[in-house]
Design a protein around this motif. Structure first.
Motif, PDB file in Angstrom:
ATOM      1  N   UNK A 248       0.834  -1.213   0.000  1.00  0.00           N
ATOM      2  CA  UNK A 248       0.000   0.000   0.000  1.00  0.00           C
ATOM      3  C   UNK A 248       0.863   1.255   0.000  1.00  0.00           C
ATOM      4  N   UNK A 559       4.959  -0.124  11.723  1.00  0.00           N
ATOM      5  CA  UNK A 559       3.558  -0.454  11.984  1.00  0.00           C
ATOM      6  C   UNK A 559       3.425  -1.671  12.895  1.00  0.00           C
ATOM      7  N   UNK A 622       0.606   4.448  11.777  1.00  0.00           N
ATOM      8  CA  UNK A 622      -0.302   3.991  10.734  1.00  0.00           C
ATOM      9  C   UNK A 622       0.407   3.969   9.392  1.00  0.00           C
ATOM     10  N   UNK A 623      -0.210   3.249   8.457  1.00  0.00           N
ATOM     11  CA  UNK A 623       0.373   3.155   7.111  1.00  0.00           C
ATOM     12  C   UNK A 623       0.633   4.563   6.554  1.00  0.00           C
ATOM     13  N   UNK A 624      -0.275   5.472   6.849  1.00  0.00           N
ATOM     14  CA  UNK A 624      -0.134   6.824   6.336  1.00  0.00           C
ATOM     15  C   UNK A 624       0.986   7.615   6.977  1.00  0.00           C
ATOM     16  N   UNK A 645       0.585   8.212  -0.719  1.00  0.00           N
ATOM     17  CA  UNK A 645      -0.311   7.080  -0.945  1.00  0.00           C
ATOM     18  C   UNK A 645      -1.602   7.117  -0.129  1.00  0.00           C
ATOM     19  N   UNK A 646      -1.571   7.588   1.084  1.00  0.00           N
ATOM     20  CA  UNK A 646      -2.778   7.533   1.912  1.00  0.00           C
ATOM     21  C   UNK A 646      -3.443   8.882   2.055  1.00  0.00           C
ATOM     22  N   UNK A 647      -3.017   9.827   1.233  1.00  0.00           N
ATOM     23  CA  UNK A 647      -3.492  11.189   1.445  1.00  0.00           C
ATOM     24  C   UNK A 647      -4.712  11.481   0.585  1.00  0.00           C
TER      25      UNK A 647
ATOM     26  N   UNK B  52     -13.220  13.785   1.683  1.00  0.00           N
ATOM     27  CA  UNK B  52     -12.811  15.089   1.163  1.00  0.00           C
ATOM     28  C   UNK B  52     -13.878  15.628   0.233  1.00  0.00           C
ATOM     29  N   UNK B  88     -10.027   9.469   0.340  1.00  0.00           N
ATOM     30  CA  UNK B  88      -8.639   9.313  -0.111  1.00  0.00           C
ATOM     31  C   UNK B  88      -8.238   7.839  -0.226  1.00  0.00           C
ATOM     32  N   UNK B  89      -7.226   7.553  -1.024  1.00  0.00           N
ATOM     33  CA  UNK B  89      -6.833   6.157  -1.257  1.00  0.00           C
ATOM     34  C   UNK B  89      -6.384   5.455   0.018  1.00  0.00           C
ATOM     35  N   UNK B  90      -6.552   4.158   0.043  1.00  0.00           N
ATOM     36  CA  UNK B  90      -6.140   3.299   1.155  1.00  0.00           C
ATOM     37  C   UNK B  90      -6.785   3.696   2.474  1.00  0.00           C
ATOM     38  N   UNK B  91      -7.955   4.307   2.422  1.00  0.00           N
ATOM     39  CA  UNK B  91      -8.656   4.661   3.642  1.00  0.00           C
ATOM     40  C   UNK B  91      -9.993   3.961   3.649  1.00  0.00           C
ATOM     41  N   UNK B 219      -4.167  -6.507   5.088  1.00  0.00           N
ATOM     42  CA  UNK B 219      -3.637  -5.449   4.223  1.00  0.00           C
ATOM     43  C   UNK B 219      -4.546  -4.230   4.121  1.00  0.00           C
ATOM     44  N   UNK B 221      -5.893  -1.079   6.554  1.00  0.00           N
ATOM     45  CA  UNK B 221      -5.605  -0.573   7.882  1.00  0.00           C
ATOM     46  C   UNK B 221      -6.856  -0.363   8.722  1.00  0.00           C
TER      47      UNK B 221
END
Lengths: 647, 233
Positions: A248, A559, A622-624, A645-647, B52, B88-91, B219, B221
């Motif tokens: 990710x 993490x 966290x991943x972010x 990536x997580x934003x 967002x 947002x991605x990966x959320x 995988x 979160x």
């Protein structure tokens, strides 16, 4: 008549005085600003410009702290105090009530650790451009100045790529042409690997220009460039290798993330750059082995500024009474020997860190507080509990009853009586009656620990690394001038060991890691090497040197180690030495005096593992958090910047 | 000094001259809603799943950001206008549509006055029929798991966790007082899964706790939760 002649003369002088050419009247050279060509005409002036650029470097941990220059700006515009930059990640407890948030928060914001100081990059680019154009400098001076600025620029890009991933690589001072069109100034993010490649190629390009001088520590040298290259290549290699475990954390354009196929190439570069320092081609660097007591010797690496210290490679130098000092010793000195009244004891290493220091037979064990039957273990001297361990423990941490400035710290949390009753109080000056011993007895140590009593230790430990024993160094007015070492030889050895290990050259790796270990008194060489051993060795050797976060990030362990789970004492004492051991909350080890007349153990010490009451949060990475968020103002000013990536 | 009549007039004049309208009213249109899947609410962790809103056409392109509540609801005050809603991605513990270019899809929202807009998402799993009971210092949860995404994007369960807390905020990040987890590999039957957790001593004493079940997808979160329940024990 006389009057008339005086007036006439005055009039003549006024008229004559104004009879000057326009050009000579209007074109007055400024007296307060040095024009560029003048500033770059004299090596001393150029050095003073460079001095400012050296001063503006950024480290993760810094003895004198840093102004909140980074993005996002602190709301109060205040300065991050030096000691606090060492206090996070459960390696220490902050004994200052205003900093309790470090142990009360349950994680970090996505914007934490972000920096984006392209003003500094521009100043470096301008310096390089102007120095290149200078005509009155000797070729030797000129080449060295430019190489130093390129070193600083590469080092700052290194600091940015660690925090942000790939950033725009700008190597010329951008100029705006006032046309209303800013598109030529908007540069996209480079790939993460391209930034690392830039750092490596810059280091290769400047290493032969910079002096190979072991006594030059505060200016860039050949060894500093090579040490930066080795560390950068190692980081890139491990991001390539271990980044595969967190798919990710990557972007399609590779602005974040390095393909795993590049790992070996980076490890090879890291190994060869380290070996160039180790084989002496950059100067005769070696591990510091001067004092007979190995713990004192380890502490002295950070205190000894003489030419005997051939371990430090590149440092942030300070000078007492010379305008550049820091308050680290003032903030962190033991309370009872404070030079400054109530200013002391803020940075308390945690028991989590103390237990990570292994025993002299290369095995891990918690500090023994209870025997197999669950009964307390009694110690005649508090220091006995820590005997037979890695000498770096007492060199990094000031243990209870430890010696500093010729005095011993007084750390005890109370009396424990035969029936298990504990007699304690809120401060050393508040006395209690101890049955059998007398009335109005002091029942806690002058140096703590008491929950919530700031400026004394609340974990039982004080910091020893960087703590300055010089007379007066604990005063606010004088301050301390202990160096902050950015690159040192032991880290180069550990970088080489890790790179060799990842390349499968375990024999070479063992040779390097065992040098570092034998200097710490671990004279039985390791026969086998594991990844966990490397993680462990870096943690104990490089504790409080600003490596923790970056190491955990590049191994993608952050993490797992900071997973947000609350810790119990059982968690704390198990799995020591495992790379994935949880480390979410700092613990303390509180000594108690055992008082039970008639019992042979009376008067001895017992210890208890304690979670300081201020510790309520648990670190959750966290991943972010792997790559800090890029601010909205940056994104909106430059649409070519892709988000994290997580934003 | 005596206050004269014309002084008062002067003062009143100055005061009325200052009475000009502010240039903008504060935003007043309330956009609310919740995360749903086929009408069922998706519960998430408090303050962890962001959304967002972009309003194009006003120069700078920053988002109006917010996060979902524990029960998957959200609310935000906006000016009337056209917005684009995205996550947002990966959320979030769910799939959000992505465009062919790899960018996140957006939902066009026209705001004129307050309105409700539920956000339809596809979670990886659902926790159904949750029954949480407490007795003699033990809280027990029984529930069914349902795998929603079964195509190539399917993911395994990493763990199922029962959290309890003193306050109504219940998750790993909220300083929960106790939790028990079952690894995903240990779950053989997706129906009637049962977990129990011992309630530790609480100071000051209270005879109830708040509990809910969280499901961690491998995988991913963010966790997916069952609704918060107040349990007496």
């Amino acid at each position: 008549m006389k009057k008339i002649s005086i007036i006439t003369m005055l009039a003549i002088s006024v008229v004559a005085g104004s009879c000057r050419k326009d050009s000579s009247f209007l074109d007055v050279p400024p007296k307060q600003v040095l024009p560029t060509d003048l500033a770059f005409s004299d090596p001393a002036l150029v050095l003073s410009i460079l001095g400012d650029l050296y001063d503006r470097q950024r480290d993760f941990s810094s003895l004198d702290g840093y102004p909140s220059r980074e993005y996002p700006q602190s709301p109060n515009g205040d300065r991050e105090p030096g000691w606090r930059t060492f206090a996070d990640f459960s390696e220490a407890f902050p004994s200052e009530n205003g900093s309790s948030f470090l142990v009360q928060r349950t994680g970090w914001g996505y914007g934490e650790w972000a920096i984006w100081d392209y003003g500094y990059i521009r100043d470096l680019n301008l310096f390089i451009q102007r120095a290149t154009a200078a005509t009155k400098l000797t070729e030797g001076d000129k080449a060295r100045f430019i190489a130093e600025a390129r070193f600083l620029r590469a080092n700052y890009y290194f600091e940015m790529v660690k925090r942000m991933g790939g950033v725009p690589l700008i190597t010329d001072p951008l100029a705006y042409d006032y046309s209303g069109n800013v598109t030529p100034l908007q540069r996209p993010r480079a790939k993460e690997s391209e930034v690392y490649d830039f750092i490596i190629s810059e280091a290769e390009a400047i290493k032969s220009i910079l002096p190979a001088d072991v006594n030059q520590k505060s200016r860039a040298t050949k060894a500093a460039a090579l040490a930066m290259e080795a560390r950068a290549a190692l980081y890139a290699g491990s991001i390539a290798k271990y980044g595969a475990t967190t798919p990710q954390v990557s972007l399609p354009g590779n602005e974040v993330g390095i393909p795993s196929t590049q790992a070996n190439a980076y490890y090879t570069k890291a190994l060869s750059a380290s070996q160039e320092i180790i084989n002496g081609s950059a100067g005769s660097y070696q591990l510091y082995k001067v004092l007979p007591d190995l713990s004192d010797n380890f502490a002295a690496i950070f205190l000894d500024k003489s030419s005997v210290n051939q371990e430090a490679i590149f440092v942030e130098d300070f000078k007492a009474n010379g305008g550049k000092v820091h308050g680290f010793t003032t903030n962190d000195q033991p309370f009872s020997m404070s030079d400054e009244g109530l200013d002391a004891g803020r940075l308390n290493p945690s028991l989590n860190l103390v237990e990570a220091f292994e025993k002299l037979d290369n095995t891990y064990a918690p500090i023994a507080t209870k025997d197999a039957g669950g009964n307390p273990v009694y110690y005649t001297n508090q220091l006995d509990a820590f005997a037979g361990r890695d000498a770096r423990l007492a060199g990094t941490v000031l243990l209870p009853n430890g010696l500093f400035k010729g005095k011993r710290t007084e750390v005890f949390a109370g009396y424990q009586l035969g029936d298990g009753t504990v007699i304690s109080s809120g401060d050393a000056t508040i006395t209690q009656d101890v049955p059998g011993l007398g009335k109005n007895i002091q029942v806690v140590g002058k140096d703590g620990p008491v929950n919530g009593l700031e400026f004394r230790t609340q974990t039982g430990f004080y910091i020893r690394k960087y703590l300055d024993p010089t007379v007066g160094s604990g005063r606010r007015g004088r301050g301390s001038d202990v160096n902050f070492i950015r690159y040192r030889y032991a880290e180069v050895l550990l970088n080489a060991a890790e790179a060799a290990f990842e390349l499968g050259q375990t024999g070479t790796a063992l040779g390097y890691i065992n040098q570092v270990r034998s200097r710490a008194g671990l004279t039985t060489p390791l026969a086998a090497l594991t990844f966990d051993r490397i993680v462990h060795e870096r943690r104990v050797e490089l504790a409080f040197e600003g490596h923790t976060l970056y190491d955990m990030k590049r191994w993608r362990l952050a993490t797992r180690v900071w997973d947000g789970a609350q810790m119990s004492v059982a968690d704390l004492v198990s799995n020591i030495g495992s790379a994935t051991k949880h480390n979410t909350q700092p613990f303390g080890l509180w000594p108690y005096k055992y008082f039970n007349p008639g019992n042979p153990n009376s008067g001895k010490w017992i210890f208890k593992e304690v979670k300081p009451s201020a510790v309520t949060g648990a670190n959750r990475f966290q991943i972010g958090n792997y790559y800090s968020q890029i601010g909205d103002d940056i994104l909106s000013a430059n649409p070519k910047i892709v988000k994290q990536p997580n934003q | 000094m005596k206050i004269k009549f014309h002084h008062i007039i002067l003062g009143l004049l100055l005061a009325t001259m200052g009475c000009k309208k502010d240039n903008y009213d504060a935003p007043s249109s309330k956009l609310t809603g919740r995360l749903t899947y086929k009408g069922a609410a998706i519960n998430v962790e408090y303050n962890q799943v962001p959304f967002e809103l972009y309003q194009p056409g006003f120069g700078k392109t920053g988002a109006i950001k917010g996060t979902f509540q524990q029960d998957g609801s959200y609310s935000t005050l906006l000016f009337n206008g056209n917005y684009k809603f995205t996550i947002p991605p990966n959320q979030g513990p769910f799939m959000w549509k992505e465009l062919a270019s790899g960018k996140r899809d957006t939902l066009a929202v026209t705001v004129s006055g307050s309105q409700t807009l539920d956000i339809e998402v596809t979670p990886y799993y659902l926790i159904n029929n949750t029954k949480i009971t407490g007795a003699s210092k033990v809280v027990t949860a029984v529930f069914d798991l349902q795998k929603v995404i079964t195509d190539a994007n399917a993911k395994n369960i990493e763990a199922v966790v029962l959290y309890i807390n003193k306050t109504q905020f219940v998750s790993a990040g909220d300083n929960q007082i106790a939790s028990t987890n079952i690894a995903g590999s240990a779950i053989t039957n997706m129906n009637n899964v049962s977990i129990s957790v011992n309630v530790p001593t609480i100071t000051p004493t209270q005879n109830y706790v708040f509990a809910r079940v969280g499901l961690k997808v491998a995988d991913v979160e963010d966790m997916i939760f069952s609704p918060v329940v107040k349990v007496n024990y």
